[in-house]
Structure formats: C-alpha cells, structure tokens
Design a protein around this motif. Structure first.
Motif, PDB file in Angstrom:
ATOM      1  N   ASP A 152      -5.181   7.394  -2.025  1.00  0.00           N
ATOM      2  CA  ASP A 152      -4.379   6.697  -1.015  1.00  0.00           C
ATOM      3  C   ASP A 152      -5.281   5.983  -0.011  1.00  0.00           C
ATOM      4  O   ASP A 152      -5.007   4.844   0.395  1.00  0.00           O
ATOM      5  CB  ASP A 152      -3.482   7.688  -0.265  1.00  0.00           C
ATOM      6  CG  ASP A 152      -2.400   8.303  -1.123  1.00  0.00           C
ATOM      7  OD1 ASP A 152      -2.102   7.751  -2.206  1.00  0.00           O
ATOM      8  OD2 ASP A 152      -1.855   9.346  -0.709  1.00  0.00           O
TER       9      ASP A 152
ATOM     10  N   GLY B  58       0.827  -1.196   0.000  1.00  0.00           N
ATOM     11  CA  GLY B  58       0.000   0.000   0.000  1.00  0.00           C
ATOM     12  C   GLY B  58       0.860   1.243   0.000  1.00  0.00           C
ATOM     13  O   GLY B  58       2.095   1.173  -0.120  1.00  0.00           O
TER      14      GLY B  58
ATOM     15  N   VAL C 208      -6.881   2.742  -1.512  1.00  0.00           N
ATOM     16  CA  VAL C 208      -5.931   1.633  -1.598  1.00  0.00           C
ATOM     17  C   VAL C 208      -5.604   1.095  -0.207  1.00  0.00           C
ATOM     18  O   VAL C 208      -5.570  -0.119   0.026  1.00  0.00           O
ATOM     19  CB  VAL C 208      -4.647   2.076  -2.333  1.00  0.00           C
ATOM     20  CG1 VAL C 208      -3.607   0.967  -2.306  1.00  0.00           C
ATOM     21  CG2 VAL C 208      -4.966   2.473  -3.769  1.00  0.00           C
TER      22      VAL C 208
END
Length: 243
Positions: A49, A40, A52
């Motif tokens: 971000d 990640g 994910v």
C-alpha cells in the motif's frame, strides 16, 4: 504561509478529518491546503500500500510546487515517499511519524506508539530505527483495528484505542503516547483528557514543525542525496515526469 497537507490514501472522509485537524492548530496567517491522490489505496496498511501511495504523494508534491506551496505534510504514519518527496522541492516536507517521534522525545524520555494493525506496528518499528528513536520508544502497540474502522461512527474504535493506551500508560513506564495513524487525528484531545497524560498525533505535530521551519527560512537541502533528481527521460505512464 501555505502548507499543503497530503492524505496519501483516497478516503475523502479521512482527508476531511486530517484537514480539520491541521486547520485547528495552524497559526492565524497559515493557509492549509489539503488533498488526496486521484488514485491509490483507500487505506494504507502494508508495504505494498505504501509503495503504491507514494506515487500519489509525489504527484501531489508536483501539483503543490506549481502552486508555490511553502511546506508539505505527508499525513500517513508510514511516511510513504518522504525522501523522494523531499527531492522534488526546496520546501520542508514533514512526515507525521517523524514529527510525532520528535515531539514526544522533547517532552518525555520514553514514549510508546499505539497504532492500528499488528503488521503496521512492525513498519513503525522500522521507522523508529531509521529516524534514531528506538531508544526513546518503549513499545509499539497494535489495537488490530483496520484503518477504515476509525471512519465508522458506529464502531468501537475509540474504546479499543483507549484501552490499549491505558495498558501502555500502566505497563510501559512512559511519559507520552504517540498515535500511529493519521486517521486518529481527531482523537487527541479526548484521549489526553481520559488518560491524563500527553498524547501526540502526527498531523498537528507536523504542521507546527513545518511552520517553524518556514519561519526560520529553513528548507530541504539540495546538497547531497536530497538534491533534485537528475534529468532523464521517463517512459510509459510516467513519460511526463522526465525533466
């Protein structure tokens, strides 16, 4: 009591910092288990971000369930994957933004949030609306520091954060400040001393709230939308997620 604290990004130094903060405030008989996803983003600074990293959070929740954790803390101020994580467990799951807002509202009628990048300030504003704390928050302030600058001992992150907190204290008419990043977990005592006002960071707030819920025998309700997900097949890389 076993609390699983999850750093949703993959920066080990931040995970260590978050774990140290959690252990510092945990009760004598509370065991803190701290982890981060296997893959990640190294920091979480956008909706992308967060999306994910939420997958990594859910993987850590599944691992925690196999180990019998009593509660979970999601140690990113965007609270990525929070509701989905609650669907996977009967244990309490606490996001650090939600925890910070709750505690600030208990000790002051108005607070401000001081965070990192300006774009993440907008995300924090969305959370204030979602959690019902918009009336309590006077302002979300951004230092425009990248999250990983908080991991740079040679940088000026503390000074930039202190100066923004001072402006909040002097201009916003507030009684408390909420720090808007899990990477600020080690700065609370120093800022409280320098500002001479309450400063709240979400990791310690979430740990104490998690302890309280477990002690009261309160877990995530399985009535309504936080019930366990309906069994169905998954395909591709998520094939083993089907239950």
């Amino acid at each position: 009591m076993q609390i699983h604290v999850i750093n949703p990004n993959t920066t080990a130094s931040m995970t260590d910092k978050i774990g140290a903060c959690a252990n510092r405030v945990a009760a004598e008989h509370t065991q803190i288990h701290v982890s981060q996803p296997d893959s990640g983003p190294v920091s979480i600074e956008s909706h992308f971000d967060e999306a994910v990293s939420a997958v990594g959070v859910l993987e850590e929740i599944r691992r925690g369930e196999a180990l019998g954790m009593d509660a979970y803390v999601i140690a990113c101020f965007g609270d990525p994957g929070l509701l989905a994580a609650r669907e996977l467990t009967r244990a309490p799951v606490i996001g650090i933004a939600e925890a910070g807002f709750h505690l600030a509202a208990l000790i002051s009628t108005r607070f401000s949030v001081v965070t990192t990048l300006a774009r993440t300030a907008i995300i924090a504003e969305h959370l204030l609306d979602q959690y019902g704390f918009r009336h309590n928050c006077r302002r979300v302030r951004a230092t425009d520091l990248p999250v990983l600058e908080l991991e740079n001992p040679a940088g000026n992150a503390y000074q930039a954060l202190l100066e923004e907190c001072q402006r909040a204290r002097e201009e916003d008419g507030i009684g408390a400040i909420v720090l808007g990043c899990g990477g600020m977990a080690d700065l609370t005592e120093r800022l409280t001393h320098d500002l001479q006002m309450p400063v709240i960071e979400g990791v310690s707030a979430a740990v104490k709230l998690a302890e309280s819920l477990v002690s009261l025998g309160l877990g995530t309700s399985k009535h309504g939308d936080l019930a366990f997900p309906r069994p169905k097949p998954f395909s591709g890389r998520f094939a083993d997620w089907g239950v």
